[in-house]
Scaffold this active site. Structure first.
Site, PDB file in Angstrom:
ATOM      1  N   GLY A  10      38.115 -56.111  -5.045  1.00 16.55           N
ATOM      2  CA  GLY A  10      37.002 -55.315  -5.579  1.00 16.55           C
ATOM      3  C   GLY A  10      36.307 -56.070  -6.696  1.00 16.55           C
ATOM      4  O   GLY A  10      36.970 -56.616  -7.582  1.00 16.55           O
ATOM      5  N   ARG A  50      31.208 -74.490 -16.189  1.00 16.58           N
ATOM      6  CA  ARG A  50      30.727 -75.259 -17.350  1.00 16.58           C
ATOM      7  C   ARG A  50      31.888 -76.001 -18.030  1.00 16.58           C
ATOM      8  O   ARG A  50      31.741 -77.158 -18.439  1.00 16.58           O
ATOM      9  CB  ARG A  50      30.024 -74.317 -18.336  1.00 16.58           C
ATOM     10  CG  ARG A  50      28.785 -73.649 -17.719  1.00 16.58           C
ATOM     11  CD  ARG A  50      27.504 -74.248 -18.228  1.00 16.58           C
ATOM     12  NE  ARG A  50      26.357 -73.861 -17.429  1.00 16.58           N
ATOM     13  CZ  ARG A  50      25.376 -73.051 -17.840  1.00 16.58           C
ATOM     14  NH1 ARG A  50      25.426 -72.505 -19.034  1.00 16.58           N
ATOM     15  NH2 ARG A  50      24.344 -72.803 -17.058  1.00 16.58           N
ATOM     16  N   ARG A  97      37.984 -58.368   0.902  1.00 18.39           N
ATOM     17  CA  ARG A  97      39.428 -58.121   0.981  1.00 18.39           C
ATOM     18  C   ARG A  97      39.875 -58.708   2.313  1.00 18.39           C
ATOM     19  O   ARG A  97      39.251 -58.461   3.345  1.00 18.39           O
ATOM     20  CB  ARG A  97      39.716 -56.626   0.953  1.00 18.39           C
ATOM     21  CG  ARG A  97      39.241 -55.929  -0.329  1.00 18.39           C
ATOM     22  CD  ARG A  97      39.805 -54.522  -0.412  1.00 18.39           C
ATOM     23  NE  ARG A  97      39.134 -53.708  -1.421  1.00 18.39           N
ATOM     24  CZ  ARG A  97      39.411 -53.733  -2.724  1.00 18.39           C
ATOM     25  NH1 ARG A  97      40.320 -54.565  -3.184  1.00 18.39           N
ATOM     26  NH2 ARG A  97      38.782 -52.942  -3.568  1.00 18.39           N
ATOM     27  N   ASP A 111      45.663 -57.818  -8.201  1.00 16.79           N
ATOM     28  CA  ASP A 111      46.993 -58.262  -7.763  1.00 16.79           C
ATOM     29  C   ASP A 111      47.019 -58.835  -6.343  1.00 16.79           C
ATOM     30  O   ASP A 111      47.767 -59.775  -6.058  1.00 16.79           O
ATOM     31  CB  ASP A 111      48.066 -57.179  -7.966  1.00 16.79           C
ATOM     32  CG  ASP A 111      47.731 -55.889  -7.247  1.00 16.79           C
ATOM     33  OD1 ASP A 111      46.609 -55.773  -6.714  1.00 16.79           O
ATOM     34  OD2 ASP A 111      48.597 -54.998  -7.220  1.00 16.79           O
ATOM     35  N   THR A 142      39.274 -56.973 -12.646  1.00 22.00           N
ATOM     36  CA  THR A 142      39.295 -55.668 -11.953  1.00 22.00           C
ATOM     37  C   THR A 142      39.001 -54.566 -12.965  1.00 22.00           C
ATOM     38  O   THR A 142      39.428 -54.670 -14.122  1.00 22.00           O
ATOM     39  CB  THR A 142      40.657 -55.390 -11.269  1.00 22.00           C
ATOM     40  OG1 THR A 142      40.728 -54.002 -10.922  1.00 22.00           O
ATOM     41  CG2 THR A 142      41.854 -55.710 -12.145  1.00 22.00           C
ATOM     42  N   ASP A 155      40.328 -51.776 -12.873  1.00 26.32           N
ATOM     43  CA  ASP A 155      41.481 -50.865 -12.913  1.00 26.32           C
ATOM     44  C   ASP A 155      42.418 -51.065 -14.115  1.00 26.32           C
ATOM     45  O   ASP A 155      43.204 -50.181 -14.431  1.00 26.32           O
ATOM     46  CB  ASP A 155      42.306 -51.002 -11.625  1.00 26.32           C
ATOM     47  CG  ASP A 155      41.496 -50.653 -10.383  1.00 26.32           C
ATOM     48  OD1 ASP A 155      40.511 -49.913 -10.507  1.00 26.32           O
ATOM     49  OD2 ASP A 155      41.852 -51.132  -9.289  1.00 26.32           O
ATOM     50  N   ASP A 165      45.066 -52.835 -14.259  1.00 25.57           N
ATOM     51  CA  ASP A 165      46.409 -52.565 -13.726  1.00 25.57           C
ATOM     52  C   ASP A 165      47.225 -53.837 -13.520  1.00 25.57           C
ATOM     53  O   ASP A 165      48.124 -53.867 -12.690  1.00 25.57           O
ATOM     54  CB  ASP A 165      46.284 -51.807 -12.383  1.00 25.57           C
ATOM     55  CG  ASP A 165      45.509 -52.588 -11.338  1.00 25.57           C
ATOM     56  OD1 ASP A 165      44.869 -53.599 -11.684  1.00 25.57           O
ATOM     57  OD2 ASP A 165      45.542 -52.198 -10.157  1.00 25.57           O
ATOM     58  N   ARG A 224      30.528 -24.251 -17.966  1.00 24.85           N
ATOM     59  CA  ARG A 224      31.328 -24.523 -16.772  1.00 24.85           C
ATOM     60  C   ARG A 224      32.498 -25.462 -17.054  1.00 24.85           C
ATOM     61  O   ARG A 224      32.483 -26.209 -18.026  1.00 24.85           O
ATOM     62  CB  ARG A 224      30.454 -25.226 -15.729  1.00 24.85           C
ATOM     63  CG  ARG A 224      29.651 -24.274 -14.903  1.00 24.85           C
ATOM     64  CD  ARG A 224      28.703 -25.051 -14.016  1.00 24.85           C
ATOM     65  NE  ARG A 224      28.046 -24.154 -13.081  1.00 24.85           N
ATOM     66  CZ  ARG A 224      26.884 -24.412 -12.500  1.00 24.85           C
ATOM     67  NH1 ARG A 224      26.250 -25.530 -12.759  1.00 24.85           N
ATOM     68  NH2 ARG A 224      26.358 -23.556 -11.658  1.00 24.85           N
ATOM     69  N   ARG A 263      42.514 -46.948  -8.700  1.00 25.00           N
ATOM     70  CA  ARG A 263      43.532 -47.131  -7.656  1.00 25.00           C
ATOM     71  C   ARG A 263      44.802 -46.367  -8.035  1.00 25.00           C
ATOM     72  O   ARG A 263      44.721 -45.166  -8.248  1.00 25.00           O
ATOM     73  CB  ARG A 263      43.816 -48.630  -7.456  1.00 25.00           C
ATOM     74  CG  ARG A 263      44.444 -48.933  -6.094  1.00 25.00           C
ATOM     75  CD  ARG A 263      44.653 -50.414  -5.947  1.00 25.00           C
ATOM     76  NE  ARG A 263      43.425 -51.121  -5.714  1.00 25.00           N
ATOM     77  CZ  ARG A 263      42.869 -51.258  -4.508  1.00 25.00           C
ATOM     78  NH1 ARG A 263      43.438 -50.746  -3.467  1.00 25.00           N
ATOM     79  NH2 ARG A 263      41.738 -51.905  -4.357  1.00 25.00           N
ATOM     80  N   ARG A 270      39.394 -18.523 -27.149  1.00 24.11           N
ATOM     81  CA  ARG A 270      38.977 -18.942 -28.496  1.00 24.11           C
ATOM     82  C   ARG A 270      37.466 -19.152 -28.584  1.00 24.11           C
ATOM     83  O   ARG A 270      36.944 -19.539 -29.612  1.00 24.11           O
ATOM     84  CB  ARG A 270      39.644 -20.281 -28.837  1.00 24.11           C
ATOM     85  CG  ARG A 270      41.034 -20.145 -29.390  1.00 24.11           C
ATOM     86  CD  ARG A 270      41.478 -21.412 -30.151  1.00 24.11           C
ATOM     87  NE  ARG A 270      40.700 -22.609 -29.883  1.00 24.11           N
ATOM     88  CZ  ARG A 270      41.027 -23.537 -28.975  1.00 24.11           C
ATOM     89  NH1 ARG A 270      42.100 -23.378 -28.239  1.00 24.11           N
ATOM     90  NH2 ARG A 270      40.277 -24.599 -28.802  1.00 24.11           N
ATOM     91  N   HIS A 288      33.043 -24.419 -22.260  1.00 23.46           N
ATOM     92  CA  HIS A 288      33.051 -25.407 -21.169  1.00 23.46           C
ATOM     93  C   HIS A 288      34.229 -26.367 -21.360  1.00 23.46           C
ATOM     94  O   HIS A 288      34.757 -26.492 -22.461  1.00 23.46           O
ATOM     95  CB  HIS A 288      31.739 -26.197 -21.140  1.00 23.46           C
ATOM     96  CG  HIS A 288      31.590 -27.101 -22.323  1.00 23.46           C
ATOM     97  ND1 HIS A 288      31.045 -26.667 -23.511  1.00 23.46           N
ATOM     98  CD2 HIS A 288      31.943 -28.391 -22.506  1.00 23.46           C
ATOM     99  CE1 HIS A 288      31.073 -27.671 -24.369  1.00 23.46           C
ATOM    100  NE2 HIS A 288      31.610 -28.727 -23.796  1.00 23.46           N
TER     101      HIS A 288
HETATM  102  O1  F6P Z   1      40.261 -52.112  -7.454  1.00 21.99           O
HETATM  103  C1  F6P Z   1      38.991 -51.677  -7.757  1.00 21.99           C
HETATM  104  C2  F6P Z   1      38.657 -50.409  -6.997  1.00 21.99           C
HETATM  105  O2  F6P Z   1      37.349 -50.017  -7.354  1.00 21.99           O
HETATM  106  C3  F6P Z   1      39.628 -49.239  -7.192  1.00 21.99           C
HETATM  107  O3  F6P Z   1      39.419 -48.583  -8.410  1.00 21.99           O
HETATM  108  C4  F6P Z   1      39.320 -48.410  -5.977  1.00 21.99           C
HETATM  109  O4  F6P Z   1      40.433 -47.616  -5.630  1.00 21.99           O
HETATM  110  C5  F6P Z   1      39.046 -49.453  -4.928  1.00 21.99           C
HETATM  111  O5  F6P Z   1      38.683 -50.648  -5.610  1.00 21.99           O
HETATM  112  C6  F6P Z   1      37.960 -49.104  -3.954  1.00 21.99           C
HETATM  113  O6  F6P Z   1      37.894 -50.128  -3.017  1.00 21.99           O
HETATM  114  P1  F6P Z   1      36.720 -50.312  -1.976  1.00 21.99           P
HETATM  115  O7  F6P Z   1      35.499 -50.747  -2.731  1.00 21.99           O
HETATM  116  O8  F6P Z   1      37.223 -51.379  -1.068  1.00 21.99           O
HETATM  117  O9  F6P Z   1      36.512 -49.002  -1.339  1.00 21.99           O
END
Ligand code: F6P
Length: 319
Positions: free
Chosen positions: A11, A25, A72, A103, A125, A127, A129, A162, A171, A211, A215
């Site tokens: 991604g 560079r 990917r 990863d 990324t 994420d 992660d 709301r 992810r 209270r 929203h």
């Molecule tokens: O890893 C980045 C990410 O945007 C995740 O947050 C998400 O789950 C995934 O990629 C979505 O992947 P794709 O763009 O392949 O649908």
């Protein structure tokens, strides 16, 4: 090392272009030729490789996405496919590779290193992660995109009194939801790293209403459940009328923040240094604002640790 390659994979994330610029560079600064591999590992296997010069990376530091394109390629797990990539690299005379991604991209980099092509992983990324770094490139920009969305949703949530559920990417990780929830003043944050109790969430919402709170904003990480599902549960159990907003791929785009550009520049340059020091199989990262590098195998084996103190703080501040 006289010829290196660079690719972006998985991604995309804001700041990937700034890494590519830094790699190109920095390498040219050290009289090393740089080759861009277009389309991630798929482009590598098919030999979509072109030399980059100083001008190739002009005017991209501020652009989202990746000029090298991304993909990917689950088949890259197969040794046969990896060996095709090695062949392409050898054919082009490329002796080392900088891999920018998450990863899955790191797993490819580890495999290529084992096949004799030293690779360095750069964490790109939204994420956040990846182990071996406190922050991944793209996380800060995505976070600001989410906060902008929360602020706007809050306006209409206030007007209509709301409860909104906002589903955030990440992810299997909750970092984006957690940081966005804290920074956006959300009443509730639901992340995969901590169990949630829908009854408790409904009780909190009810107490807030009693209270005089009109929203509420609930942030849910996509790794837990869909926002639609949580909205349904709150309606069924708490009886509240809810609206759901799924932010989606908007979180992946946009001009990188200053933080991401600086991080990208530092980590991209360090990746080139590591290749020139003949230290393949490493992943770069940032730890307490110091650039570090770790064994990519170790990085892949460990999980990124989320800071649950932030969740506790958010709970205290949103009573
Ligand atoms: O890893 C980045 C990410 O945007 C995740 O947050 C998400 O789950 C995934 O990629 C979505 O992947 P794709 O763009 O392949 O649908």
């Amino acid at each position: 090392m006289k010829k290196i390659g660079v690719l972006t994979s998985g991604g995309d994330a804001p700041g990937m272009n700034a890494v590519v610029r830094a790699v190109v560079r920095k390498a040219i600064y050290h009289d090393v030729e740089v080759y861009g591999i277009y389309g991630g590992y798929a482009g590598l296997v098919s030999g979509n490789i072109q030399q980059l010069n100083l001008g190739s990376v002009g005017d991209i530091i501020h652009r989202g996405g990746t000029m090298l394109l991304s993909a990917r390629l689950p088949e890259f797990k197969e040794e046969e496919v990896q060996l095709q990539a090695v062949e392409q690299l050898k054919k082009a005379g490329i002796e080392g590779l900088v891999v920018i991604g998450g990863d899955g991209s790191y797993r490819g980099a580890k495999a290529l290193t084992a096949h004799g092509i030293p690779c360095i992983g750069v964490p790109g990324t939204i994420d956040n992660d990846i182990s071996g770094t406190q922050f991944t490139i793209g996380f800060d920009t995505a976070l600001n995109t989410v906060i902008d969305a929360i602020d706007k949703i809050r306006d209409t949530a206030t007007s209509h009194e709301r409860t909104f559920i906002i589903e955030v990417m990440g992810r299997d990780a909750g970092d984006l939801a957690l940081w966005a929830g804290l920074a956006g003043g959300a009443e509730t944050i639901i992340i995969p790293e901590e169990n949630y109790d829908i009854h408790e969430i409904c009780d909190r919402l009810k107490k807030g209403q009693e209270r005089g709170k009109k929203h509420s904003i609930i942030i849910v990480a996509e790794g837990v459940a869909s926002g639609t599902e949580i909205g349904k549960q709150i309606k069924e159990i708490g009886g509240m009328d809810t609206r759901v907003s799924i932010l989606g791929h908007i979180q992946r785009g946009g001009s990188p923040s200053a933080y991401d550009r600086v991080l990208a520049s530092r980590l991209g340059a360090r990746a080139v240094e590591l290749l020139l020091e003949n230290r393949g199989g490493r992943a770069v990262g940032i730890l307490n604002n110091v650039v570090v590098d770790s064994d990519i195998t170790k990085v892949l084996a460990e999980s990124h640790i989320i800071d649950l103190d932030l969740l506790r703080l958010s709970k205290q501040l949103s009573i």
